[in-house]
Design a protein around this motif. Structure first.
Motif, short mmCIF file in Angstrom:
data_model
loop_
_atom_site.label_atom_id
_atom_site.label_comp_id
_atom_site.label_asym_id
_atom_site.label_seq_id
_atom_site.Cartn_x
_atom_site.Cartn_y
_atom_site.Cartn_z
N ASP A 12 0.77 -1.25 0.00
CA ASP A 12 0.00 0.00 0.00
C ASP A 12 0.80 1.30 0.00
N ARG A 13 2.05 1.28 -0.47
CA ARG A 13 2.85 2.51 -0.58
C ARG A 13 3.45 2.55 -1.98
N VAL A 14 2.96 3.45 -2.79
CA VAL A 14 3.41 3.46 -4.18
C VAL A 14 4.62 4.36 -4.42
N THR A 15 4.67 5.54 -3.82
CA THR A 15 5.73 6.50 -4.12
C THR A 15 7.13 5.97 -3.78
N PRO A 16 7.35 5.44 -2.56
CA PRO A 16 8.69 4.90 -2.29
C PRO A 16 9.05 3.72 -3.20
N LEU A 17 8.06 2.93 -3.57
CA LEU A 17 8.32 1.79 -4.46
C LEU A 17 8.78 2.28 -5.82
N VAL A 18 8.09 3.26 -6.37
CA VAL A 18 8.47 3.80 -7.69
C VAL A 18 9.88 4.37 -7.63
N GLN A 19 10.21 5.07 -6.54
CA GLN A 19 11.56 5.64 -6.41
C GLN A 19 12.61 4.53 -6.35
N SER A 39 -1.98 -5.82 -0.86
CA SER A 39 -2.26 -4.38 -0.94
C SER A 39 -3.69 -4.13 -1.39
N THR A 40 -4.23 -2.99 -0.92
CA THR A 40 -5.57 -2.58 -1.31
C THR A 40 -5.60 -1.16 -1.88
N PHE A 41 -4.47 -0.45 -1.86
CA PHE A 41 -4.37 0.92 -2.33
C PHE A 41 -4.38 0.92 -3.86
N GLU A 42 -5.43 1.46 -4.43
CA GLU A 42 -5.66 1.35 -5.87
C GLU A 42 -4.51 1.91 -6.72
N PRO A 43 -3.90 3.06 -6.39
CA PRO A 43 -2.77 3.51 -7.21
C PRO A 43 -1.61 2.51 -7.21
N LEU A 44 -1.37 1.84 -6.10
CA LEU A 44 -0.32 0.82 -6.09
C LEU A 44 -0.73 -0.37 -6.93
N LEU A 45 -1.97 -0.79 -6.83
CA LEU A 45 -2.44 -1.92 -7.64
C LEU A 45 -2.32 -1.61 -9.13
N ASP A 46 -2.62 -0.37 -9.51
CA ASP A 46 -2.44 0.05 -10.91
C ASP A 46 -0.98 -0.06 -11.33
N TYR A 47 -0.08 0.39 -10.47
CA TYR A 47 1.35 0.30 -10.77
C TYR A 47 1.78 -1.15 -10.93
N LEU A 48 1.33 -2.02 -10.01
CA LEU A 48 1.71 -3.43 -10.09
C LEU A 48 1.18 -4.10 -11.36
N ARG A 49 -0.01 -3.68 -11.80
CA ARG A 49 -0.57 -4.25 -13.04
C ARG A 49 0.21 -3.79 -14.28
N SER A 50 0.82 -2.60 -14.19
CA SER A 50 1.47 -2.05 -15.39
C SER A 50 2.98 -2.23 -15.42
N THR A 51 3.58 -2.65 -14.32
CA THR A 51 5.05 -2.77 -14.30
C THR A 51 5.52 -3.93 -15.16
N PRO A 52 6.67 -3.79 -15.80
CA PRO A 52 7.23 -4.90 -16.57
C PRO A 52 7.95 -5.92 -15.68
N HIS A 53 8.09 -5.62 -14.40
CA HIS A 53 8.82 -6.49 -13.49
C HIS A 53 7.92 -7.60 -12.95
N HIS A 54 8.54 -8.59 -12.33
CA HIS A 54 7.80 -9.72 -11.77
C HIS A 54 7.00 -9.26 -10.55
N VAL A 55 5.75 -9.71 -10.45
CA VAL A 55 4.92 -9.39 -9.29
C VAL A 55 4.36 -10.69 -8.73
N VAL A 56 4.56 -10.89 -7.45
CA VAL A 56 3.99 -12.04 -6.75
C VAL A 56 2.98 -11.48 -5.74
N ARG A 57 1.73 -11.92 -5.88
CA ARG A 57 0.67 -11.38 -5.02
C ARG A 57 0.33 -12.37 -3.93
#
Length: 83
Positions: A12-19, A39-57
């Protein structure tokens, strides 16, 4: 980095993750794993859906225990009393 790759715990923290991901990419790291801890924070979920990196939920927010750490403390047993 050889066979090593960064695994980044996320919750649920998108800004530090992006940095952090931007810094890793600038350092030449390509194999990045993001470990989402329910996570439940929608902006973070959007980032995770769009990242080219591996995501494990994970469906649960569970503590991360690092290799070599003792993990959560076990409850102490009741002392034995002898008569």
């Amino acid at each position: 980095m050889g066979d090593q790759y960064p695994s980044v715990p996320v919750r649920d923290r998108v800004t530090p993750l992006v940095q952090l991901v931007d810094w890793l990419e600038r350092a030449g790291v390509e194999d990045i794993w993001l470990i989402d801890n329910a996570s439940t924070f929608e902006p973070l979920l959007d980032y995770l859906r769009s990242t080219p990196h591996h995501v494990v939920r994970s469906e649960q927010n569970s503590p991360i225990v690092r290799r070599g750490s003792p993990g959560p403390a076990a409850p102490r047993p009741e002392p034995l009393l002898s008569s």
